[in-house]
Design a protein around this motif. Structure first.
Motif: not given
Length: 110
Positions: A21-32, A85-97
């Motif tokens: 989870s932490t790795t995904q968040t770090a990757t996600t926040t690197a994008q704008t 989607m994905p079922q049971g584990n939706p993407f974070s608000s950052v990913d959605k944005a």
């Protein structure tokens, strides 16, 4: 002994999930919203999650290519934004944005 082993394994599994989870968040926040493209974010961080179920099975299928996703981008965005989607584990608000920003920018490939 068995109970201690079970607790140890459960704790290890929990910690390994937290690390992912932490790795995904770090990757996600690197994008704008100005830099997200299919190649630098959508393909590796979002679409790879989808193709496990939607690669070759029934229902909506994504073959992992830009052209395929571009043709289905409206539905793709809709199911991500509404959390179905994905079922049971939706993407974070950052990913959605970031997915929404990608769509708003015309869904650039690169």
């Amino acid at each position: 002994m068995t109970k201690k082993l079970f607790v140890f394994l459960l704790l290890g599994a929990t910690l390994s999930c937290s690390k992912e989870s932490t790795t995904q968040t770090a990757t996600t926040t690197a994008q704008t919203s100005e830099t997200v493209t299919f190649e630098n974010y959508i393909k590796t961080n979002i679409l790879n999650t989808c193709t496990g179920c939607h690669g070759t099975r029934g229902g909506v299928s994504y073959n992992g290519t830009y052209a395929d996703l571009f043709a289905k981008k409206s539905n793709f965005n809709s199911v991500i934004q509404n959390g179905s989607m994905p079922q049971g584990n939706p993407f974070s608000s950052v990913d959605k944005a970031l997915v929404q920003a990608w769509i708003n920018r015309g869904a650039p490939e690169r």
